[in-house]
Each structure stands twice: as C-alpha cells, then as structure tokens.
Motif scaffolding. Sequence first.
Motif, PDB file in Angstrom:
ATOM      1  N   GLY A 113       0.666  -1.221  -0.014  1.00 47.23           N
ATOM      2  CA  GLY A 113       0.037   0.194  -0.286  1.00 47.23           C
ATOM      3  C   GLY A 113       0.670   1.220  -0.093  1.00 47.23           C
ATOM      4  O   GLY A 113       0.142   2.175  -0.039  1.00 47.23           O
ATOM      5  N   TRP A 114       2.101   1.196  -0.250  1.00 47.93           N
ATOM      6  CA  TRP A 114       3.102   1.849  -0.632  1.00 47.93           C
ATOM      7  C   TRP A 114       3.096   3.030  -1.729  1.00 47.93           C
ATOM      8  O   TRP A 114       2.812   1.528  -2.728  1.00 47.93           O
ATOM      9  CB  TRP A 114       4.519   2.194   0.160  1.00 47.93           C
ATOM     10  N   TYR A 115       3.061   4.596  -1.964  1.00 47.56           N
ATOM     11  CA  TYR A 115       3.294   4.863  -3.521  1.00 47.56           C
ATOM     12  C   TYR A 115       5.128   5.166  -3.559  1.00 47.56           C
ATOM     13  O   TYR A 115       5.133   5.828  -2.765  1.00 47.56           O
ATOM     14  CB  TYR A 115       2.044   6.162  -3.258  1.00 47.56           C
ATOM     15  N   TRP A 116       5.022   4.781  -4.615  1.00 45.68           N
ATOM     16  CA  TRP A 116       6.105   5.398  -5.929  1.00 45.68           C
ATOM     17  C   TRP A 116       6.138   6.770  -6.356  1.00 45.68           C
ATOM     18  O   TRP A 116       5.610   7.328  -7.347  1.00 45.68           O
ATOM     19  CB  TRP A 116       7.068   4.294  -5.555  1.00 45.68           C
ATOM     20  N   GLY A 117       7.368   7.229  -4.790  1.00 47.48           N
ATOM     21  CA  GLY A 117       7.817   8.733  -6.023  1.00 47.48           C
ATOM     22  C   GLY A 117       7.870   8.969  -7.161  1.00 47.48           C
ATOM     23  O   GLY A 117       8.039  10.255  -8.149  1.00 47.48           O
ATOM     24  N   ALA A 118       8.254   7.781  -8.069  1.00 46.23           N
ATOM     25  CA  ALA A 118       8.881   7.869  -9.265  1.00 46.23           C
ATOM     26  C   ALA A 118       7.672   8.803 -10.029  1.00 46.23           C
ATOM     27  O   ALA A 118       7.383   9.091 -11.690  1.00 46.23           O
ATOM     28  CB  ALA A 118       8.808   6.874 -10.132  1.00 46.23           C
ATOM     29  N   ALA A 119       6.586   8.445  -9.668  1.00 50.33           N
ATOM     30  CA  ALA A 119       5.418   8.664 -10.122  1.00 50.33           C
ATOM     31  C   ALA A 119       4.602  10.211 -10.545  1.00 50.33           C
ATOM     32  O   ALA A 119       4.362  10.545 -11.210  1.00 50.33           O
ATOM     33  CB  ALA A 119       3.947   7.390 -10.138  1.00 50.33           C
ATOM     34  N   PHE A 120       5.209  10.619  -9.191  1.00 52.20           N
ATOM     35  CA  PHE A 120       5.074  12.349  -8.767  1.00 52.20           C
ATOM     36  C   PHE A 120       5.039  13.080 -10.208  1.00 52.20           C
ATOM     37  O   PHE A 120       6.078  11.932 -11.539  1.00 52.20           O
ATOM     38  CB  PHE A 120       5.646  12.875  -8.138  1.00 52.20           C
ATOM     39  N   ARG A 121       4.771  13.905 -10.723  1.00 54.20           N
ATOM     40  CA  ARG A 121       5.357  14.930 -12.053  1.00 54.20           C
ATOM     41  C   ARG A 121       6.836  15.190 -11.872  1.00 54.20           C
ATOM     42  O   ARG A 121       6.970  14.935 -13.535  1.00 54.20           O
ATOM     43  CB  ARG A 121       4.571  16.148 -11.968  1.00 54.20           C
ATOM     44  N   THR A 122       6.987  15.531 -10.506  1.00 60.07           N
ATOM     45  CA  THR A 122       8.656  15.900 -11.091  1.00 60.07           C
ATOM     46  C   THR A 122       8.671  14.962  -9.746  1.00 60.07           C
ATOM     47  O   THR A 122       8.883  14.408  -9.068  1.00 60.07           O
ATOM     48  CB  THR A 122       8.977  16.464  -9.772  1.00 60.07           C
ATOM     49  N   GLU A 123       9.641  13.500 -10.778  1.00 56.44           N
ATOM     50  CA  GLU A 123      10.351  12.368 -10.420  1.00 56.44           C
ATOM     51  C   GLU A 123      10.827  12.920  -9.417  1.00 56.44           C
ATOM     52  O   GLU A 123      12.338  12.811  -9.522  1.00 56.44           O
ATOM     53  CB  GLU A 123      10.906  11.717 -12.035  1.00 56.44           C
ATOM     54  N   ASP A 124      10.937  11.945  -8.355  1.00 60.07           N
ATOM     55  CA  ASP A 124      10.929  11.155  -7.285  1.00 60.07           C
ATOM     56  C   ASP A 124      11.342   9.792  -6.646  1.00 60.07           C
ATOM     57  O   ASP A 124      10.777   9.237  -5.258  1.00 60.07           O
ATOM     58  CB  ASP A 124      10.148  12.536  -5.908  1.00 60.07           C
ATOM     59  N   ALA A 125      12.560   9.302  -7.364  1.00 59.41           N
ATOM     60  CA  ALA A 125      11.895   8.023  -7.162  1.00 59.41           C
ATOM     61  C   ALA A 125      12.961   7.366  -5.977  1.00 59.41           C
ATOM     62  O   ALA A 125      12.651   5.731  -5.641  1.00 59.41           O
ATOM     63  CB  ALA A 125      13.077   7.101  -8.212  1.00 59.41           C
ATOM     64  N   MET A 126      13.152   7.709  -5.206  1.00 58.97           N
ATOM     65  CA  MET A 126      13.541   7.600  -3.782  1.00 58.97           C
ATOM     66  C   MET A 126      12.816   7.855  -2.337  1.00 58.97           C
ATOM     67  O   MET A 126      12.824   7.181  -1.529  1.00 58.97           O
ATOM     68  CB  MET A 126      15.320   8.392  -3.240  1.00 58.97           C
ATOM     69  N   HIS A 127      11.648   8.075  -3.154  1.00 53.68           N
ATOM     70  CA  HIS A 127      10.760   8.590  -1.959  1.00 53.68           C
ATOM     71  C   HIS A 127       9.498   7.588  -2.652  1.00 53.68           C
ATOM     72  O   HIS A 127       9.020   7.170  -2.961  1.00 53.68           O
ATOM     73  CB  HIS A 127      10.072   9.945  -2.398  1.00 53.68           C
ATOM     74  N   PHE A 128       9.035   6.947  -0.975  1.00 52.39           N
ATOM     75  CA  PHE A 128       7.910   5.697  -0.911  1.00 52.39           C
ATOM     76  C   PHE A 128       6.878   6.803   0.419  1.00 52.39           C
ATOM     77  O   PHE A 128       7.429   7.448   1.379  1.00 52.39           O
ATOM     78  CB  PHE A 128       8.425   4.982  -0.511  1.00 52.39           C
ATOM     79  N   GLU A 129       5.893   6.677   0.132  1.00 50.53           N
ATOM     80  CA  GLU A 129       4.801   7.053   0.961  1.00 50.53           C
ATOM     81  C   GLU A 129       3.563   6.483   1.334  1.00 50.53           C
ATOM     82  O   GLU A 129       3.147   5.586   0.196  1.00 50.53           O
ATOM     83  CB  GLU A 129       4.588   8.481   0.609  1.00 50.53           C
ATOM     84  N   ALA A 130       2.754   6.571   2.494  1.00 51.82           N
ATOM     85  CA  ALA A 130       1.725   5.546   2.498  1.00 51.82           C
ATOM     86  C   ALA A 130       0.930   6.017   1.254  1.00 51.82           C
ATOM     87  O   ALA A 130       0.384   7.663   1.222  1.00 51.82           O
ATOM     88  CB  ALA A 130       1.264   5.955   4.098  1.00 51.82           C
ATOM     89  N   SER A 131      -0.165   5.668   1.069  1.00 43.19           N
ATOM     90  CA  SER A 131      -1.176   5.824  -0.520  1.00 43.19           C
ATOM     91  C   SER A 131      -2.504   6.469   0.914  1.00 43.19           C
ATOM     92  O   SER A 131      -2.821   5.888   2.010  1.00 43.19           O
ATOM     93  CB  SER A 131      -1.466   4.482  -1.035  1.00 43.19           C
ATOM     94  N   ARG A 132      -3.414   7.120  -0.255  1.00 42.56           N
ATOM     95  CA  ARG A 132      -4.172   6.854   0.730  1.00 42.56           C
ATOM     96  C   ARG A 132      -5.229   5.775   0.784  1.00 42.56           C
ATOM     97  O   ARG A 132      -5.948   6.055   2.378  1.00 42.56           O
ATOM     98  CB  ARG A 132      -5.797   7.422  -0.520  1.00 42.56           C
ATOM     99  N   SER A 133      -5.195   4.392   0.866  1.00 44.08           N
ATOM    100  CA  SER A 133      -6.015   3.518   1.300  1.00 44.08           C
ATOM    101  C   SER A 133      -5.010   3.637   2.743  1.00 44.08           C
ATOM    102  O   SER A 133      -5.832   3.246   3.955  1.00 44.08           O
ATOM    103  CB  SER A 133      -5.794   1.890   0.702  1.00 44.08           C
ATOM    104  N   LEU A 134      -3.726   3.138   2.907  1.00 45.77           N
ATOM    105  CA  LEU A 134      -3.873   2.972   3.720  1.00 45.77           C
ATOM    106  C   LEU A 134      -3.191   4.275   5.052  1.00 45.77           C
ATOM    107  O   LEU A 134      -3.792   4.122   5.403  1.00 45.77           O
ATOM    108  CB  LEU A 134      -1.497   2.786   3.892  1.00 45.77           C
ATOM    109  N   VAL A 135      -3.769   5.380   4.841  1.00 42.97           N
ATOM    110  CA  VAL A 135      -4.136   6.312   5.844  1.00 42.97           C
ATOM    111  C   VAL A 135      -5.158   6.526   5.700  1.00 42.97           C
ATOM    112  O   VAL A 135      -5.959   6.448   6.602  1.00 42.97           O
ATOM    113  CB  VAL A 135      -3.858   7.488   4.617  1.00 42.97           C
ATOM    114  N   SER A 136      -6.478   6.325   5.232  1.00 42.24           N
ATOM    115  CA  SER A 136      -7.878   5.694   5.647  1.00 42.24           C
ATOM    116  C   SER A 136      -7.778   5.167   6.259  1.00 42.24           C
ATOM    117  O   SER A 136      -8.373   4.692   7.414  1.00 42.24           O
ATOM    118  CB  SER A 136      -8.724   6.213   4.257  1.00 42.24           C
ATOM    119  N   GLN A 137      -7.426   3.547   6.338  1.00 34.59           N
ATOM    120  CA  GLN A 137      -7.357   2.529   7.650  1.00 34.59           C
ATOM    121  C   GLN A 137      -6.576   2.854   8.984  1.00 34.59           C
ATOM    122  O   GLN A 137      -7.281   2.661   9.876  1.00 34.59           O
ATOM    123  CB  GLN A 137      -6.300   1.717   6.954  1.00 34.59           C
TER     124      GLN A 137
END
Length: 323
Positions: free
Chosen positions: A293-317
């Motif tokens: 359930g972690w989102y990879w920052g490589a998909a951000f408009r400004t690529e940030d591949a080093m970055h992983f963050e809790a996705s919306r589904s995790l935060v809602s849980q």
Amino acid sequence: MQAHLIESVGAAGKNRKADVESVQRLLTARQLYRGRVDGLCGPLTVDGILRFQRGFMSKPDGRVDPNGSTLKRLSAAAPATSTHAASPAARVAPAAASRPANAAASRPAATHTATSAPATSAGSTSAATPQHVAASGDAGSARALLTTLVPRPDAHTMNPGLVAVSSTYMVQSLGQPRHSYSQDCQPLTNEKLKKHIVSKSVGPFRATGLDLAVDSLAAVMEDIRKEQPAVYAALGTAGMLCCRNIRGSTTGISNHSWGTAIDLTLNGVLDKRGDSKVQVGLTLIAPIFNRHGWYWGAAFRTEDAMHFEASRSLVSQWAPRLT
C-alpha cells in the motif's frame, strides 16, 4: 529459442517467475547472465537486459515486455540455451552509471544508513556475480549494480490501484503536525500525533515516524529481505519524519511531516530528484512497496524515485486508529 511472456520482466516489471526464467535462459545463452536460472529478477538479470539493449536502444530501460522489440531480438537466432550459468570467462562487466551522493538540504537528515552496505562513489563499476552468490562470489559486486540508472517507467506501469495523498487529505485525516512550516525540518508539535511517533529498527536501518507507518515499513523490509536480498543489503535512508513544506511550495505540506513517507538510499547514494531516471534497485522493490500500500514517488509529476509514502488507502485505514 522463442519465448512467450505473460508479463514484463526486469526493471519495474511484473516479474512472474516463469517469465523471469525464460528471460534468464535467453540471457544465459548469449552469455549476458551468470546467475542461476531461478525465476528471481535481481540486479544481475536487469544488468543482462541492459547490456543486451545497449546494442540497439539509445535509452535502454532494463525491461523485457511481452511482444516487445527486446524480446523479439533476444529470441531471434539465440544460441542454444542452458539452465547453467555462463562461464566466468564469458562474463561482460556492466557499466553502471551511479548518482552523485548528495542529498538536497530540504530532505530529512541522512542519519541512518545500512551497515551492511558501504557507500560507493558515483560512477563506480563492478563485475557481476550471481544473484544468489556462490561460495566464491562477492555480494558487494552485485550490490554495485543497483545504482545503475534507467529511464523512469511509464506512468501506467507504476503504483497500480494506488492513489497518492494530498496534504489537504492528510490534514483532514490526521490533523496538522504543527502550526507553521518552512523548507527546513522542524519538530512535530501536535500532541495527539506525538504519542504515535516511534523510532526503531525496520531491518536494514532505524526509522522515526508514525507508529503504524513504521510497522508497515518493517513488513515491507522483511519482504525485500526475502525477495531482493541484494537490495536489502544496500538499503539506507535519508529520513522519514520531517515537518516541512513540499519542496518549492510555501503552502503544501510534505507527507514526511506526519512520518508516513521515507526517502531511501542505495549503497549510500541518493537518487537524484527530477531527472526522469531511476536507480535499478528502486525499480526492483517498488512492486513490494506497492503490495503493502505504499506509493512510489517516481510517478510524481517531478520524478522522486527515492521517495515512498503511504497511499490514500493506507492513510484511511490508519486514521481511525490514531486516538
């Protein structure tokens, strides 16, 4: 040898075991892969794909797609294959392009690094060894391949089924971490959130963040240890909890402010933000993060591949459990 793949193999690939085995056999036949044909896509498999692609692609991506040009060329008139590794004499040393090891000032402080993976200098290269290293092998040489750069994967292949969270959603769900922010890391002041901040080992390093996020991160790391041991041994962090604005913004709040995001290093090297290139090692563990359930920052408009963050589904849980 003609090969049929169901899913993609290699950097940011689906990496089904049977598909990986097929590609490993093709690479072995061309003396581009020296590991075991075991169906596990690690740095040596990706390196073999990259070295093959450099013969006909201006921007090798380290991935073999079903019905793609790499598979067609790899299958065409390939020598007879064997499930055994190519001899050491047939080995070709990879040319691994690495990042400069310089973290941006607005990142969390890089205080924790993997003790089992010494830092490497930018531009270093090392000869390949099997993914599951033989008794005479050197695991460090396999780790050196992890900072090789490949183009950012296509957006539709990243973070399947996951949604990134905005700072507005985070504030609504978890509350304000503090009352003011800048581009510098500042302490968390929200008393409710402070009760849930922990600092502990997650496997290859220690992390400080929201307790539920740190526990989830530990589970991710355990799967990486089992599935991508070379990456696990090279992992370090540039930090997790850091109350600040999103870089370049005076209003958006970074998800590091809640301790629900982490920046990773490989061999002590931080992937450069915004160049649309990503380290091979990060492509190998992104699917594992996604699975948790972690989102990879490589998909951000400004690529940030080093970055992983809790996705919306995790935060809602997690939100209802933070009392």
